[in-house]
Scaffold this motif. Structure first.
Motif, short mmCIF file in Angstrom:
data_model
loop_
_atom_site.label_atom_id
_atom_site.label_comp_id
_atom_site.label_asym_id
_atom_site.label_seq_id
_atom_site.Cartn_x
_atom_site.Cartn_y
_atom_site.Cartn_z
N GLU A 86 0.85 -1.19 0.00
CA GLU A 86 0.00 0.00 0.00
C GLU A 86 0.88 1.24 0.00
O GLU A 86 1.87 1.33 0.73
CB GLU A 86 -0.91 0.02 1.23
CG GLU A 86 -1.95 -1.10 1.25
CD GLU A 86 -2.82 -1.05 2.49
OE1 GLU A 86 -3.82 -1.79 2.54
OE2 GLU A 86 -2.50 -0.27 3.42
N GLU B 21 0.40 5.43 0.29
CA GLU B 21 -0.46 6.59 0.53
C GLU B 21 0.41 7.84 0.44
O GLU B 21 1.44 7.94 1.10
CB GLU B 21 -1.13 6.52 1.90
CG GLU B 21 -2.06 7.70 2.16
CD GLU B 21 -2.70 7.65 3.55
OE1 GLU B 21 -3.59 8.48 3.82
OE2 GLU B 21 -2.29 6.79 4.35
N PHE C 233 -4.11 6.93 -2.99
CA PHE C 233 -3.98 5.68 -2.23
C PHE C 233 -3.93 4.53 -3.25
O PHE C 233 -4.88 4.31 -4.01
CB PHE C 233 -5.16 5.47 -1.29
CG PHE C 233 -4.95 4.35 -0.31
CD1 PHE C 233 -4.21 4.52 0.84
CD2 PHE C 233 -5.48 3.09 -0.57
CE1 PHE C 233 -4.01 3.47 1.73
CE2 PHE C 233 -5.28 2.04 0.29
CZ PHE C 233 -4.54 2.23 1.46
#
Length: 359
Positions: free
Chosen positions: A299, A301, A353
Motif C-alpha cells: 500500500e 499513501e 492511495f
C-alpha cells in the motif's frame, strides 16, 4: 551428446501412426476377408485408393484450405472439394477397369458360392462406401487445418500483444526517467547558488539514484527495498531545497519484506506531491506512507497540501508521470491493483492511495 529432438519428429510420427491405424481398420473391418480368396489386383487397387486419400488429405490441408477457405473464397473451396472427390472416385474406377478387377471378382464371387445380395467384395458400379470415406477424409482434413490456423493466429496475437506491452513499457520508462531528471537537475542548479556543500551532497545522492535507474530499471522487476531506498534518496534530495514551512513525513514498514515490484512505479506519486504540494509562501505538508499489510500486498499513501491554482508551486513540469504510471499499472498489474485519488479531502489535501498485489 545433444538430446534427441523428439518434438521435431513428433508431428510426422503422429501422422504415420494415424494413417497406419486407418489402413489397418480398413482391413479388419471387412467381414469377408477371412472367407474369401482375394486376388492381388484387389490389394493393388486398395493401396492406390489409400494413396489417393492421403494425397487428397494433404492437398486439402495445405492448399485448398489456406488458399481458398481461409481467404474467404468459400464457393471456390466447395468446388475444389467436389472436384477432389470426383477425381479420387474416377481414378479408383479407372484403376479397377485397368486391373480388370470386375471380372476377377465376379469369378471369385461365383467360385466362392456367394449369392447376389449378400455381403462380398464384389466391386459395384458406384462405390458408396468409397465416396463416404473420401468425404470423411476431406472433412477431417478441413477441420484440422482450420483448427491449426486458429491456434497459430491465437499464438501470434498473444506474441504481438506481448511485444506491444514491452514496447509501451519501454516508451513509458523513457518518458518517466527524463522527466524526473529534468526536475532534479533544476533543483541542483538552484541549490548551487545558495549552498555549494549541499549541492555536492545532492550530486552524490543523484549519482546513486542514476545508478539505480541505469542498472535496476532495465529489468522487469526490482526489490521493494531498493525501490524504497530510491524514493528516500529522492525525498532527501528534495528536502535540501525546502524551508521550515514544509513538513515532510515518511512512513516505511519495519522491517521491509522484500517483494518484486516494477521499478520507478512509486516515484511519480511522490514527485507529484512535491511538485504541486509545496508553496513558496504558505505552510505545507507532505506525507509518504508505505505499508505491507501482508507479504503479498503493498500500500502506498501520498498526501500533500492542496493549494489554489494561483499559488506558486515548487516545480514546474509537464505532469506526464502520473498518467504514465496509470498506464504501467494497467499493463503490469491488470486486475491486481486499486488506485484511488481524492483531489480535495476535508483536511484540504490531495490524496493518492494505491493498493498493489505484487505476488
Amino acid at each position: 551428446m545433444p538430446p534427441f529432438p523428439i518434438r521435431r519428429y513428433l508431428t510426422p510420427l503422429i501422422h504415420v501412426l494415424v494413417w497406419g491405424l486407418f489402413a489397418l481398420s480398413l482391413v479388419l473391418l471387412n467381414p469377408v476377408l477371412g472367407r474369401f480368396s482375394i486376388p492381388p489386383q484387389f490389394w493393388i487397387k486398395q493401396a492406390l485408393v489409400f494413396g489417393l486419400w492421403v494425397a487428397a488429405f494433404y492437398l486439402t490441408a495445405y492448399v485448398s484450405v489456406p488458399r481458398l477457405l481461409l481467404r474467404g473464397h468459400v464457393g471456390w473451396f466447395v468446388a475444389t472439394i467436389l472436384l477432389t472427390t470426383a477425381a479420387v472416385m474416377l481414378l479408383a474406377q479407372l484403376t479397377e477397369s485397368w486391373l480388370n478387377l470386375q471380372q476377377l471378382m465376379d469369378q471369385q464371387f461365383r467360385g466362392g458360392g456367394f449369392r447376389a445380395g449378400r455381403g462380398s467384395l464384389r466391386p459395384r458400379r458406384f462405390d458408396m462406401i468409397g465416396l463416404l470415406t473420401t468425404l470423411l477424409v476431406l472433412g477431417i482434413s478441413t477441420s484440422i487445418a482450420a483448427v491449426q490456423k486458429w491456434q497459430t493466429d491465437t499464438q501470434r496475437r498473444q506474441e504481438l500483444e506481448q511485444q506491444k506491452i514491452h514496447s509501451e513499457l519501454s516508451l513509458l520508462k523513457a518518458q518517466i526517467n527524463p522527466h524526473f531528471f529534468f526536475n532534479t537537475l533544476n533543483n541542483i542548479y538552484a541549490l548551487t547558488v545558495v549552498d555549494a556543500a549541499a549541492a555536492r551532497q545532492a550530486i552524490h545522492t543523484l549519482s546513486r539514484m542514476m545508478r539505480y535507474v541505469l542498472y535496476e530499471t532495465t529489468a522487469d522487476t526490482t526489490l521493494l527495498s531498493k525501490e524504497l531506498a530510491f524514493v528516500q534518496d529522492y525525498v532527501t534530495l528534495m528536502k535540501l531545497r525546502l524551508t521550515e514551512r514544509v513538513r515532510v513525513e515518511l512512513e516505511w514498514p519495519e522491517p521491509v519484506r522484500d517483494v518484486p515490484i516494477a521499478p520507478m512505479l512509486l516515484l511519480p506519486y511522490v514527485e507529484n506531491a512535491f511538485k504541486h504540494g509545496v508553496s513558496a509562501t504558505l505552510p505545507s505538508r507532505i506525507l509518504v506512507a508505505v505499508r505491507q499489510p501482508d507479504s503479498a500486498t503493498l500500500e502506498l499513501e501520498v498526501r500533500n497540501t492542496r493549494f489554489p491554482a494561483s499559488a506558486t508551486s515548487l516545480d514546474e513540469g509537464s505532469g506526464i508521470g502520473l498518467a504514465n504510471t496509470q498506464r504501467r499499472l494497467e499493463l503490469l498489474y491488470p486486475g491486481r491493483y486499486s488506485l484511488r485519488v481524492e483531489e480535495a479531502t476535508p483536511e484540504g489535501e490531495f490524496r493518492v492511495f494505491l493498493t498493489l498485489h505484487v505476488v
